[in-house]
Structure formats: structure tokens, C-alpha cells
Design a protein around this motif. Sequence first.
Motif, PDB file in Angstrom:
ATOM      1  N   LYS A   1      52.779  56.684  41.941  1.00  0.00           N
ATOM      2  CA  LYS A   1      54.154  56.591  41.454  1.00  0.00           C
ATOM      3  C   LYS A   1      54.532  55.145  41.143  1.00  0.00           C
ATOM      4  N   ILE A   2      53.982  54.204  41.894  1.00  0.00           N
ATOM      5  CA  ILE A   2      54.239  52.787  41.609  1.00  0.00           C
ATOM      6  C   ILE A   2      53.638  52.421  40.256  1.00  0.00           C
ATOM      7  N   ARG A   3      52.422  52.909  39.994  1.00  0.00           N
ATOM      8  CA  ARG A   3      51.748  52.635  38.716  1.00  0.00           C
ATOM      9  C   ARG A   3      52.563  53.142  37.535  1.00  0.00           C
ATOM     10  N   ALA A   4      53.257  54.263  37.730  1.00  0.00           N
ATOM     11  CA  ALA A   4      53.999  54.888  36.633  1.00  0.00           C
ATOM     12  C   ALA A   4      55.411  54.324  36.484  1.00  0.00           C
ATOM     13  N   ALA A   5      55.838  53.490  37.419  1.00  0.00           N
ATOM     14  CA  ALA A   5      57.218  52.997  37.413  1.00  0.00           C
ATOM     15  C   ALA A   5      57.426  51.913  36.361  1.00  0.00           C
ATOM     16  N   GLY A   6      58.630  51.898  35.783  1.00  0.00           N
ATOM     17  CA  GLY A   6      59.013  50.844  34.855  1.00  0.00           C
ATOM     18  C   GLY A   6      59.685  49.699  35.591  1.00  0.00           C
TER      19      GLY A   6
END
Length: 207
Positions: free
Chosen positions: A165-170
Motif C-alpha cells: 500500500k505504501i508503494r501505491a500511495a501518492g
Amino acid sequence: MVTFVDGRPDKKGYRKYKTKTASRHDDYGAMREVVRRRYVRVLRDNLPLPDLILIDGGKGQISAAKEVIEDELGLDIPVAGLAKDDKHQTALLLYGEPPEVVPLKRTGEAFYLLQRIQDEVHRFAITFHRQRRGAKSLTSSLDGIPGVGAKRKNQLLRHFGSVKKIRAAGVDELKEAGLPQSVAETVEQYFREQDKAKEEKTSGTGE
């Protein structure tokens, strides 16, 4: 730290620094230390001085650099700053006392040059931190990201619940987790470049 001469990268002037005196999360202290080490050596070795010093940051980073350049070393070198927007794109050139926005056409050659310089700074810094991470055989996907130490790593994991989820966060989502703007931008770009490298590797192997 990168150098440009006549609008082109001058890689023999690139330098990598591991901070020795500034604490891990003291961005301004790190800026002062790196600028001091760079230009003390330039003066000691009688190397040519630049026409302009561009800082990757805003007013605080500019002030920290000028403290060393002007107050400590007595050098008369213009210092400007480059700031990015929420989309991690070069947005503003700051210059003056106090620093103010320099109006530039986003389609002009000067603006394109500033973009290339700032992108090269981030590429070089992220490559350096990846190399350090590999050398230390670190296992966490969050290790090696500039500005993300143990405290911020735990902070991100508590907020998002997983590295995926961190990787996908803007940038905005990362800021909601408590990261400063500059660190949020670095985290987003770090994972974006990782994904790009994986895509290029997959494309290169014909998969």
C-alpha cells in the motif's frame, strides 16, 4: 551532488556524501554539512567556483546553504532553490533575499534545463542509496529511501498496514501519513523508479 557545465552533466564533478555530523532527520543540518565539505575542499584544492549553486529544496534549504557559502566561507556565489509540485514535477525557481519565485515560462529552454538538473539530482541520489542498501544486504523494501529512517518506516507501516500500500500511495497520501513534502516526493519517486526498472528488465528479457 551533481554538476552541469554549459547545460550538460559534468559527471566528473559528481560527488556522493554520507553525513557525519548532522542527525538522520536534520535536513538543514545535512545541507550545511554537505555544502561545507564540498566548498572547503574546492577552496583548499583551488578548484573553479560555480557560477550558480542550485539547491534541491525551498527557502529553508536555501538559507542553510547560504549560511555556509556566505557567512562561513565568505564566498560570493548566487544560491537558488528548485521546488517541486504535488506531482513531483519541477515547479518553481526561488532566488533572492528573501527568496522569491522567479517567473519562468514552463515551455522555455531555461525551465527545461532546470527540470533536467533536478531530475538528475534525484536519479543520482536514489542510485547512491540503492547501492548502499545493496552493500549492507538490507531486506526491507523501505530501507535505503533517502529521509526514511526507522521511525518514519514504522510510521508508514502503521498508517498503511503494508509495503504494498505504501508503494501505491501518492504524495498526498504519504503526507497524510505524516511525511514532509520533500520526503513524500522522494518515497513516491523511489518506488516509481523501482517499478520502471522492473518493467525495463522484463521487456529486455522478452517476458
